[in-house]
Design a protein around this motif. Structure first.
Motif, PDB file in Angstrom:
ATOM      1  N   GLU A  39      39.471  33.455  56.827  1.00 27.99           N
ATOM      2  CA  GLU A  39      38.849  34.269  57.884  1.00 27.99           C
ATOM      3  C   GLU A  39      39.440  35.990  57.796  1.00 27.99           C
ATOM      4  O   GLU A  39      38.533  36.873  57.836  1.00 27.99           O
ATOM      5  N   ASP A  40      40.622  36.063  57.388  1.00 24.89           N
ATOM      6  CA  ASP A  40      41.314  37.336  57.206  1.00 24.89           C
ATOM      7  C   ASP A  40      40.561  38.125  56.078  1.00 24.89           C
ATOM      8  O   ASP A  40      40.208  39.213  55.958  1.00 24.89           O
ATOM      9  N   SER A  41      40.579  37.267  54.917  1.00 28.65           N
ATOM     10  CA  SER A  41      39.978  37.775  53.917  1.00 28.65           C
ATOM     11  C   SER A  41      38.196  38.315  54.071  1.00 28.65           C
ATOM     12  O   SER A  41      37.780  39.179  53.487  1.00 28.65           O
ATOM     13  N   ALA A  42      37.791  37.386  54.912  1.00 33.56           N
ATOM     14  CA  ALA A  42      36.503  37.621  55.165  1.00 33.56           C
ATOM     15  C   ALA A  42      36.267  38.935  55.900  1.00 33.56           C
ATOM     16  O   ALA A  42      35.221  39.711  55.802  1.00 33.56           O
ATOM     17  N   GLU A  43      37.323  39.489  56.873  1.00 27.46           N
ATOM     18  CA  GLU A  43      37.359  40.609  57.427  1.00 27.46           C
ATOM     19  C   GLU A  43      37.362  41.707  56.662  1.00 27.46           C
ATOM     20  O   GLU A  43      36.640  42.832  56.790  1.00 27.46           O
ATOM     21  N   ARG A  44      38.052  41.456  55.522  1.00 29.21           N
ATOM     22  CA  ARG A  44      38.160  42.433  54.500  1.00 29.21           C
ATOM     23  C   ARG A  44      37.024  42.598  53.373  1.00 29.21           C
ATOM     24  O   ARG A  44      37.164  43.411  52.351  1.00 29.21           O
ATOM     25  N   GLY A  45      36.027  41.698  53.543  1.00 29.94           N
ATOM     26  CA  GLY A  45      34.799  41.539  52.815  1.00 29.94           C
ATOM     27  C   GLY A  45      35.309  41.081  51.339  1.00 29.94           C
ATOM     28  O   GLY A  45      34.770  41.252  50.501  1.00 29.94           O
ATOM     29  N   GLY A  46      36.307  40.173  51.358  1.00 31.86           N
ATOM     30  CA  GLY A  46      36.934  39.756  50.044  1.00 31.86           C
ATOM     31  C   GLY A  46      37.819  40.853  49.302  1.00 31.86           C
ATOM     32  O   GLY A  46      38.221  40.186  48.145  1.00 31.86           O
ATOM     33  N   TYR A  47      38.008  41.979  49.935  1.00 31.58           N
ATOM     34  CA  TYR A  47      39.176  42.656  49.334  1.00 31.58           C
ATOM     35  C   TYR A  47      40.532  42.314  49.811  1.00 31.58           C
ATOM     36  O   TYR A  47      40.680  41.622  50.606  1.00 31.58           O
ATOM     37  N   GLU A  48      41.363  42.694  48.803  1.00 27.10           N
ATOM     38  CA  GLU A  48      42.846  42.269  48.912  1.00 27.10           C
ATOM     39  C   GLU A  48      43.283  42.899  50.007  1.00 27.10           C
ATOM     40  O   GLU A  48      44.046  42.360  50.784  1.00 27.10           O
ATOM     41  N   THR A  49      43.017  43.996  50.232  1.00 33.39           N
ATOM     42  CA  THR A  49      43.511  44.908  51.461  1.00 33.39           C
ATOM     43  C   THR A  49      42.278  45.529  52.256  1.00 33.39           C
ATOM     44  O   THR A  49      41.499  45.922  51.522  1.00 33.39           O
ATOM     45  N   PHE A  50      42.669  46.091  53.262  1.00 27.05           N
ATOM     46  CA  PHE A  50      41.808  46.819  54.201  1.00 27.05           C
ATOM     47  C   PHE A  50      41.667  48.244  53.411  1.00 27.05           C
ATOM     48  O   PHE A  50      40.669  49.159  53.567  1.00 27.05           O
ATOM     49  N   MET A  51      42.861  48.817  52.854  1.00 23.83           N
ATOM     50  CA  MET A  51      42.889  50.132  52.265  1.00 23.83           C
ATOM     51  C   MET A  51      41.899  50.184  51.078  1.00 23.83           C
ATOM     52  O   MET A  51      40.743  50.833  51.044  1.00 23.83           O
ATOM     53  N   LEU A  52      41.692  48.978  50.342  1.00 25.90           N
ATOM     54  CA  LEU A  52      40.913  48.809  49.145  1.00 25.90           C
ATOM     55  C   LEU A  52      39.555  48.854  49.728  1.00 25.90           C
ATOM     56  O   LEU A  52      38.751  49.384  48.921  1.00 25.90           O
ATOM     57  N   LYS A  53      39.220  47.978  50.788  1.00 23.51           N
ATOM     58  CA  LYS A  53      38.214  47.944  51.322  1.00 23.51           C
ATOM     59  C   LYS A  53      37.319  49.447  51.745  1.00 23.51           C
ATOM     60  O   LYS A  53      36.068  49.564  51.384  1.00 23.51           O
ATOM     61  N   GLU A  54      38.394  50.085  52.414  1.00 20.89           N
ATOM     62  CA  GLU A  54      37.821  51.293  53.009  1.00 20.89           C
ATOM     63  C   GLU A  54      37.900  52.272  51.745  1.00 20.89           C
ATOM     64  O   GLU A  54      36.635  53.145  51.882  1.00 20.89           O
ATOM     65  N   ILE A  55      38.368  51.989  50.582  1.00 16.30           N
ATOM     66  CA  ILE A  55      38.026  53.007  49.649  1.00 16.30           C
ATOM     67  C   ILE A  55      36.705  52.740  48.901  1.00 16.30           C
ATOM     68  O   ILE A  55      35.932  53.690  48.722  1.00 16.30           O
ATOM     69  N   TYR A  56      36.173  51.401  48.836  1.00 17.46           N
ATOM     70  CA  TYR A  56      34.742  51.128  48.524  1.00 17.46           C
ATOM     71  C   TYR A  56      33.634  51.479  49.430  1.00 17.46           C
ATOM     72  O   TYR A  56      32.656  51.381  49.000  1.00 17.46           O
ATOM     73  N   GLU A  57      34.146  51.524  50.654  1.00 23.62           N
ATOM     74  CA  GLU A  57      33.038  51.967  51.606  1.00 23.62           C
ATOM     75  C   GLU A  57      33.106  53.282  52.038  1.00 23.62           C
ATOM     76  O   GLU A  57      32.056  53.841  52.561  1.00 23.62           O
ATOM     77  N   GLN A  58      33.824  54.183  51.272  1.00 22.44           N
ATOM     78  CA  GLN A  58      33.737  55.618  51.359  1.00 22.44           C
ATOM     79  C   GLN A  58      32.280  56.224  51.208  1.00 22.44           C
ATOM     80  O   GLN A  58      31.722  57.055  51.935  1.00 22.44           O
ATOM     81  N   PRO A  59      31.494  55.700  50.100  1.00 24.25           N
ATOM     82  CA  PRO A  59      30.092  56.244  50.272  1.00 24.25           C
ATOM     83  C   PRO A  59      29.237  55.870  51.401  1.00 24.25           C
ATOM     84  O   PRO A  59      28.608  56.788  52.013  1.00 24.25           O
ATOM     85  N   GLU A  60      29.460  54.837  51.926  1.00 25.92           N
ATOM     86  CA  GLU A  60      28.647  54.296  53.465  1.00 25.92           C
ATOM     87  C   GLU A  60      29.361  55.107  54.393  1.00 25.92           C
ATOM     88  O   GLU A  60      28.475  55.770  55.388  1.00 25.92           O
ATOM     89  N   ALA A  61      30.582  55.232  54.431  1.00 26.50           N
ATOM     90  CA  ALA A  61      30.929  56.301  55.434  1.00 26.50           C
ATOM     91  C   ALA A  61      30.619  57.696  55.469  1.00 26.50           C
ATOM     92  O   ALA A  61      30.224  58.306  56.450  1.00 26.50           O
ATOM     93  N   VAL A  62      30.593  58.097  54.256  1.00 23.32           N
ATOM     94  CA  VAL A  62      29.945  59.630  54.128  1.00 23.32           C
ATOM     95  C   VAL A  62      28.684  59.489  54.775  1.00 23.32           C
ATOM     96  O   VAL A  62      28.145  60.498  55.420  1.00 23.32           O
ATOM     97  N   ARG A  63      27.844  58.609  54.044  1.00 28.14           N
ATOM     98  CA  ARG A  63      26.331  58.618  54.727  1.00 28.14           C
ATOM     99  C   ARG A  63      26.172  58.811  56.026  1.00 28.14           C
ATOM    100  O   ARG A  63      25.406  59.061  56.771  1.00 28.14           O
ATOM    101  N   GLU A  64      27.071  57.781  56.690  1.00 27.40           N
ATOM    102  CA  GLU A  64      26.928  57.489  58.028  1.00 27.40           C
ATOM    103  C   GLU A  64      27.456  58.796  58.935  1.00 27.40           C
ATOM    104  O   GLU A  64      26.838  59.299  59.906  1.00 27.40           O
ATOM    105  N   THR A  65      28.372  59.514  58.297  1.00 29.86           N
ATOM    106  CA  THR A  65      29.052  60.826  59.012  1.00 29.86           C
ATOM    107  C   THR A  65      27.992  61.911  58.736  1.00 29.86           C
ATOM    108  O   THR A  65      27.673  62.440  59.566  1.00 29.86           O
ATOM    109  N   ILE A  66      27.334  62.047  57.604  1.00 35.51           N
ATOM    110  CA  ILE A  66      26.371  63.067  57.708  1.00 35.51           C
ATOM    111  C   ILE A  66      24.778  62.943  57.970  1.00 35.51           C
ATOM    112  O   ILE A  66      24.041  63.655  58.014  1.00 35.51           O
ATOM    113  N   GLY A  67      24.583  61.688  58.198  1.00 36.20           N
ATOM    114  CA  GLY A  67      23.401  61.005  58.289  1.00 36.20           C
ATOM    115  C   GLY A  67      22.495  61.721  59.298  1.00 36.20           C
ATOM    116  O   GLY A  67      21.382  62.030  59.324  1.00 36.20           O
ATOM    117  N   ASP A  68      23.321  62.101  60.446  1.00 33.76           N
ATOM    118  CA  ASP A  68      22.622  62.737  61.739  1.00 33.76           C
ATOM    119  C   ASP A  68      22.701  63.950  61.357  1.00 33.76           C
ATOM    120  O   ASP A  68      22.161  64.894  62.314  1.00 33.76           O
TER     121      ASP A  68
END
Length: 314
Positions: free
Chosen positions: A241-270
């Protein structure tokens, strides 16, 4: 980045939805809410702040509903208020509700059109236009209504809808954001992450972009371009379950690095419409925002280093 969990089956859904939202709370800290299919209409519980506040608000609700939706919000459009918390409704809140993860970029135009047609809006969110569009397109078939509404939307989003006229039915669609089906025995789930239902089932189906999916206690059906399609790829989730929260990534930091494009889209989308920058939320006139001479970047931890880079670029 919001969290979605939906359930249809034979068990009381409120505890299952709250359990799923607990696993998804990292996807939205601002507010949370439930839509529960009751005998006389859809009932709602919403709360601002940490998920514990929703649990407190929902505790006295003696619902035995076996069909419902949950959402935890990371605010993009509209302030952090109970009025802006999902699930969101159309003009008839006892009939239909939706939850949304992502951005509807053309919501301003859609909102103006709907208001001109007599629809009354009660939130500041972009997502509310989806509820009103579904309400307008609905003619007895919720799945077909979502198929007609989905192409009208620009942006990136996941939508899940519930309708009082359809007990034991949830309908969802994804466009560049996550949606997963959890397949149980006589019960099924729709969620934005497998972590939401992993304690109940590890059998999952990942819909393709643009696929509309409907779930009932009997199973799931998938539709593309208006026609039903086969989707036999059932995956067995082996993560804990902990790995599932991280989307299969080893750490939350790595997950957040790969989510940066989505985070930028969400931030500027409005704030970006075509080639135009929309900065009305700043509360500054065009002359005032063009004459800004000082920008302060406030950050902590690794975000501080990103802020240093941003300061250099700006």
């Amino acid at each position: 980045m919001c969290g979605i969990i939906g359930y249809v089956g034979s068990r009381a859904c409120k505890p299952l939805l709250l359990q799923g939202l607990t696993r998804l709370e990292y996807r939205g800290y601002d507010s949370a809410g439930l839509a529960l299919h009751e005998q006389d209409g859809i009932d709602y519980v919403r709360a601002v702040g940490p998920l514990d506040r929703l649990k407190e608000a929902a505790g006295p609700n003696g619902s035995t509903s076996r069909h419902g939706l949950g959402h935890t919000r990371w605010a993009t459009h509209g302030g952090v208020t109970e009025q802006n918390a999902h699930p969101l409704t159309g003009c008839n809140d006892s009939e239909l509700a939706i939850v949304l993860n992502g951005i509807v970029e053309n919501y301003r135009e859609l909102r103006e059109e709907l208001q001109a047609q007599g629809h009354t809006f009660t939130s500041e969110t972009d997502a509310e236009v989806v509820a009103h569009l579904l309400e307008q397109e609905y003619d007895g078939d919720l799945t077909q209504a979502l198929m007609r509404v989905y192409p009208l939307l620009d942006g990136h989003f996941t939508i899940v809808a519930i309708h009082h006229g359809h007990p034991d039915l949830l309908v969802g669609v994804r466009h560049q954001t996550p949606l997963v089906v959890g397949l149980g025995e006589g019960e099924n789930f729709l969620a934005s992450n497998v972590a939401a239902f992993m304690s109940e089932t590890r059998r999952a189906v990942f819909p393709d972009d643009g696929e509309v999916v409907e779930i009932t206690p009997a199973g799931a059906r998938f539709f593309k371009d208006g026609a039903q399609v086969d989707h036999p790829e059932i995956e067995r989730i082996e993560w804990d379950e902990d790995s599932a929260e991280r989307g299969g990534y080893e750490t939350f930091m790595l997950k957040e690095i790969y989510e940066q494009p989505e985070a930028v889209r969400e931030t500027i989308g409005d704030r970006v419409r075509g080639h135009d920058l929309m900065l009305e939320a700043l509360g500054l006139s065009e002359g005032e925002d063009q004459n800004l001479r000082r920008i302060v970047v406030v950050a902590a931890g690794t975000s501080y280093h990103a802020g240093v880079v941003a300061r250099y670029i700006i």
